[in-house]
Design an enzyme around this catalytic site. Structure first.
Site, PDB file in Angstrom:
ATOM      1  N   CYS A 144      17.652  44.777  14.523  1.00  0.00           N
ATOM      2  CA  CYS A 144      18.364  44.123  13.407  1.00  0.00           C
ATOM      3  C   CYS A 144      19.841  43.877  13.710  1.00  0.00           C
ATOM      4  O   CYS A 144      20.479  43.070  13.058  1.00  0.00           O
ATOM      5  CB  CYS A 144      18.235  44.949  12.137  1.00  0.00           C
ATOM      6  SG  CYS A 144      16.530  45.131  11.618  1.00  0.00           S
TER       7      CYS A 144
ATOM      8  N   HIS B 226      23.961  42.629   7.409  1.00  0.00           N
ATOM      9  CA  HIS B 226      22.515  42.574   7.648  1.00  0.00           C
ATOM     10  C   HIS B 226      21.802  42.814   6.318  1.00  0.00           C
ATOM     11  O   HIS B 226      22.140  43.715   5.564  1.00  0.00           O
ATOM     12  CB  HIS B 226      22.127  43.644   8.667  1.00  0.00           C
ATOM     13  CG  HIS B 226      20.658  43.815   8.807  1.00  0.00           C
ATOM     14  ND1 HIS B 226      19.817  42.740   8.959  1.00  0.00           N
ATOM     15  CD2 HIS B 226      19.869  44.918   8.794  1.00  0.00           C
ATOM     16  CE1 HIS B 226      18.567  43.184   9.051  1.00  0.00           C
ATOM     17  NE2 HIS B 226      18.579  44.492   8.945  1.00  0.00           N
TER      18      HIS B 226
ATOM     19  N   ASN C  45      13.999  41.239   4.975  1.00  0.00           N
ATOM     20  CA  ASN C  45      14.717  41.659   6.180  1.00  0.00           C
ATOM     21  C   ASN C  45      14.223  40.823   7.366  1.00  0.00           C
ATOM     22  O   ASN C  45      13.121  41.032   7.853  1.00  0.00           O
ATOM     23  CB  ASN C  45      14.452  43.153   6.406  1.00  0.00           C
ATOM     24  CG  ASN C  45      15.150  43.692   7.644  1.00  0.00           C
ATOM     25  OD1 ASN C  45      15.676  42.936   8.465  1.00  0.00           O
ATOM     26  ND2 ASN C  45      15.135  44.995   7.793  1.00  0.00           N
TER      27      ASN C  45
END
Ligand code: UT7
Length: 325
Positions: A112, A252, A282
């Site tokens: 990520c 993020h 996500n």
């Protein structure tokens, strides 16, 4: 001499899946997903779709907005853990899809945090004087790595790509600094054992659990908040920028509760934080550049604004970039 982002772009797969649709497939509810994560829907890959095509679409948008021809690029850096192959890299496939040849193209695997890492690497190579124009992409398809019977992970991830074009220029604007960190000691908080085994949501064959993403969510939650707060403070401190001067944080997008907790610890109000996790879920390395593209489009970012990008993900990895837009 520094590097500046001159344009952004994004793209997603066609299929949009709402929490209500997931609730029909597994033991979950729209209410649980919305209140625990902030997610309402996500875009996921279907069989026949290619993440490289999606990354190429995001890249072409960014190039077109930058007024830069693909043939003018000096290198391609992709933050991803979603290459269809062990090798060649995703970046090599994207290079070919964009009709390019011979320029260096490579992946940065930081889950990520992939885009934040890739941007830092790109900025360093440009400062070193190696390249004039770079394409930096974040692209991931973690929905193809989940077990659709595991509600604790299946509801969280979406797929997509975001791209930026960077140019080297003598200016006060651009990337002021980046800080990257990793801690392999925490590798088992979020991992997938075999990335070669991939299935899309519409596939008949179900993934066996051993090959699916495993996550220790609550433990990761606490470390994500602490690490993103810490790295944000440090990158600002190193650039001698008081946090209150930051115009917008583009974090993020893993969980709205993580984003809000980090902002609160940094003493920044909701107006200084960009969120779109409700619509994308996500998207791993794609989340920061997709959010950045939407923030630009929504005119939440203006010339000379101080912008911070930050992320935390599998590895563990975390990092932040500070940019004068
Ligand atoms: O991108 C990389 C970074 N990623 C992250 O940082 C993710 C960090 N972690 C998180 O975002 C959160 O920990 C999650 C969203 C993954 C989980 O939220 P949580 O509030 O920590 O929930 P939990 O795992 O502690 O689970 C609470 C309850 C459990 O039930 P019991 O044991 O209390 O009866 C779970 O079984 O919620 C249950 N649960 C669900 N219920 C309905 C877990 N997933 C679901 C679900 N639907 N999808």
């Amino acid at each position: 001499m520094g590097s500046r982002i001159v344009a952004t772009g994004r793209a997603t797969p066609r299929t949009r899946v709402t929490n209500h649709e997931l609730a029909r497939r597994m033991d979950t509810t729209d209410e649980w997903v919305r209140t625990r994560t902030g997610i309402e829907q996500r875009y996921v890959m279907s069989s026949g779709e290619s993440l490289v095509d999606i990354a190429a679409e995001a890249s072409r948008t960014a190039l077109q907005r930058a007024g830069v021809a693909a043939s003018q690029l000096d290198a391609i850096v992709v933050g991803t853990v979603s290459s269809d192959f062990g090798f060649p890299s995703f970046a090599c496939q994207l290079q070919h899809r964009l009709g390019l040849d011979t320029i260096p193209a490579f992946d940065v695997a930081a889950a990520c945090s992939g885009f934040v890492y890739a941007l830092s690497v790109a900025d360093s190579t440009m400062r070193a004087g190696d390249y004039e124009r770079l394409l930096v992409v974040g692209a991931d398809a973690l929905s193809t790595m989940v077990d659709w019977n595991d509600r604790s992970t299946a509801v969280l991830f979406g797929d997509g790509a975001g791209a930026v074009v960077m140019v080297r220029e003598p200016s006060d604007r651009g990337v002021l600094g980046s800080l990257l960190r990793s801690s392999g000691a925490y590798w088992d908080l979020l991992y997938v054992r075999n990335r070669g085994v991939r299935t899309t949501i519409d596939a008949e064959a179900r993934r066996v659990n051993e090959d699916a993403i495993r996550m220790k969510g609550p433990e990761l939650f606490k470390i994500a908040v602490r690490s993103m707060e810490d790295i944000s403070r440090k990158v600002a401190e190193r650039a001698a920028v008081p946090l209150e001067e930051i115009a917008l944080i583009v974090p993020h997008q893993a969980n709205l509760r993580i984003i809000n907790a980090v902002a609160e610890r940094l003493g920044l109000g909701a107006d200084k934080v960009f969120t779109n996790v409700n619509r994308y879920g996500n998207t791993s390395a794609a989340s920061v550049p997709i959010a950045l593209d939407e923030a630009v489009e929504a005119r939440r970012i203006h010339d000379n604004d101080l912008i911070m990008l930050n992320a935390c993900g599998g590895g563990l990895t975390w990092g932040a970039n500070l940019i004068r837009w």
